[in-house]
Design a protein around this motif. Sequence first.
Motif, short mmCIF file in Angstrom:
data_model
loop_
_atom_site.label_atom_id
_atom_site.label_comp_id
_atom_site.label_asym_id
_atom_site.label_seq_id
_atom_site.Cartn_x
_atom_site.Cartn_y
_atom_site.Cartn_z
N LEU A 409 43.70 41.23 50.59
CA LEU A 409 44.78 42.30 50.39
C LEU A 409 44.49 42.89 49.41
CD1 LEU A 409 47.20 43.70 51.68
CD2 LEU A 409 48.55 41.79 50.79
N LEU A 410 44.34 42.06 48.20
CA LEU A 410 44.37 42.84 46.77
C LEU A 410 43.12 43.75 46.70
CD1 LEU A 410 45.70 40.04 44.22
CD2 LEU A 410 46.85 42.13 45.13
N ARG A 411 41.92 43.19 47.19
CA ARG A 411 40.86 44.07 47.10
C ARG A 411 40.69 45.28 47.86
NH1 ARG A 411 38.60 38.95 47.16
NH2 ARG A 411 38.29 39.01 49.32
N VAL A 412 41.61 45.21 48.99
CA VAL A 412 41.94 46.29 50.06
C VAL A 412 42.58 47.27 49.34
CG1 VAL A 412 42.67 47.37 51.96
CG2 VAL A 412 41.31 45.15 52.20
N CYS A 413 43.48 46.97 48.73
CA CYS A 413 44.50 47.79 47.91
C CYS A 413 43.82 48.48 46.69
CB CYS A 413 45.79 47.01 47.34
SG CYS A 413 46.71 46.62 48.51
N CYS A 414 42.81 47.56 46.05
CA CYS A 414 42.06 48.17 45.00
C CYS A 414 41.12 49.42 45.42
CB CYS A 414 41.24 47.08 44.34
SG CYS A 414 40.41 47.76 42.92
N SER A 458 32.63 41.36 41.74
CA SER A 458 33.15 40.41 41.07
C SER A 458 32.53 39.07 41.00
CB SER A 458 34.61 40.05 41.65
OG SER A 458 35.46 41.09 41.60
N SER A 459 31.83 38.66 42.13
CA SER A 459 31.02 37.48 42.23
C SER A 459 29.88 37.33 41.50
CB SER A 459 30.84 36.75 43.61
OG SER A 459 30.04 37.84 44.38
N GLY A 460 29.28 38.55 41.20
CA GLY A 460 27.88 38.78 40.70
C GLY A 460 28.13 38.77 39.22
#
Length: 460
Positions: A409-414, A458-460
């Motif tokens: 949800l936070l990534r979609v908002c971003c 982020s993971s990279g």
Amino acid sequence: MFHSPQMVKKRVPEWLNSSLWSSTPSPSLDDDRVQPYTSKPTATTTITSSSSTSDYEPPSMVDPPIPVPPPKPTREDKPPPQPQSTDSLPNHEDKNNTTPSPEDISRQAQLLVELSRKTINLRDLRRIASQGIPDGAGIRSTVWKLLLGYLPSDRGLWSSELTKKRSQYKHFKDELLMNPSEITRKMDNCTNCDTDESKGQSKGLLSRSEITHGEHPLSLGQSSVWNQFFQDTEIIEQIDRDVKRTHPDLHFFSGDSSDAKSNQDALKNILIVFAKLNPGIRYVQGMNEILAPLFYVFKTDPNEEDAASAEADTFFCFVELLSGFRDHFCQQLDNSVVGIRSTITKLSQLLKEHDEELWRHLEITTKVNPQFYAFRWITLLLTQEFNFADSLHIWDTLLSDPEGPQETLLRVCCAMLILIRRRLLAGDFTSNLKLLQNYPPTNIRHLLYVAHKLRVQSSG
């Protein structure tokens, strides 16, 4: 400490600087929409506008991760998406619907294969469902129940588990939705059925002299059923008002039809039972908006038996979904590490990580506090920012996250902020706040693609 523009620019990944993330200014946004309601006075303003279109295309300079990026628009003058009526929503026959894409057909086939297995592989199911669940065939209803843990992965247990849960919900309703008169009548029946049965005097009503102090309507005792009834009345009235305002544009939820009234009654029952079983939270305005997508998906299941039990199934799935967000609805935890303000801060930090230039412009230059718009985005799981069908697609992705919906949800908002970054960077406090509180319609597949790209970055 402030950085020079050159220093800030280096913090922005190259793929975010592409013109593909921009959009042209839209016509003036409507201000006469229905006011949403939240649990805090800080989240004000209006529901999403449909006055502008999205002109985004998937980036071609990166390898396409999951979700698959959407196809390029065939016409630049394509009309903006309009709020959908019930007749054009998923699971309703619509002769004007476009032919399903090959990707949708393939994904539906993959999901049907997964659902046919004796033991469902939840990892594979989540991977496929995260790209969006094609409408029809009742697939979304079954997949959501699996993703929320309502159905076990062993298909052989489905029938017994559903029977048990549905019976349990009926018991909740029988016990919690009775008014005090029914409760005292039931108590009287239990007490007198043995002693007075032979005399034929038990008629289920207490005479004035037999009513105990704790059962009298004027009793102030904490254990009095009437005292508890009066305490619940205010919440029940609030639930009734909110349910009647749920998606007024959809005939499924609104109108004078018997189906709409029955659906409203089901929503009210679920929220009242939840409030009574969870005295620490009870009912908070906006819960009805989170409940609506679940009930709609389950009630429109082509399987008649499952559709008839949609109320019970929705209750347990609602409890499971809300368990990951319950702290957002507890006012005492607002300023804690698990409260809503902490979650909004995480969104701010996520934006700063991926686009410091935009973060600085919003929060330092124009002083747009993220709580002004993100409070509603997060607490209502984006149900007020997009049309109903698009919300269901977004929820497919949210519910597919094995760690729970919040991080996705936070990534979609971003991603929502990044997709309109050029308009935000060109705006001041007033124009930016208006834009964020009336988020323009966009290509949902592209939005989810960008949200997934943020995870990869982020993971990279």
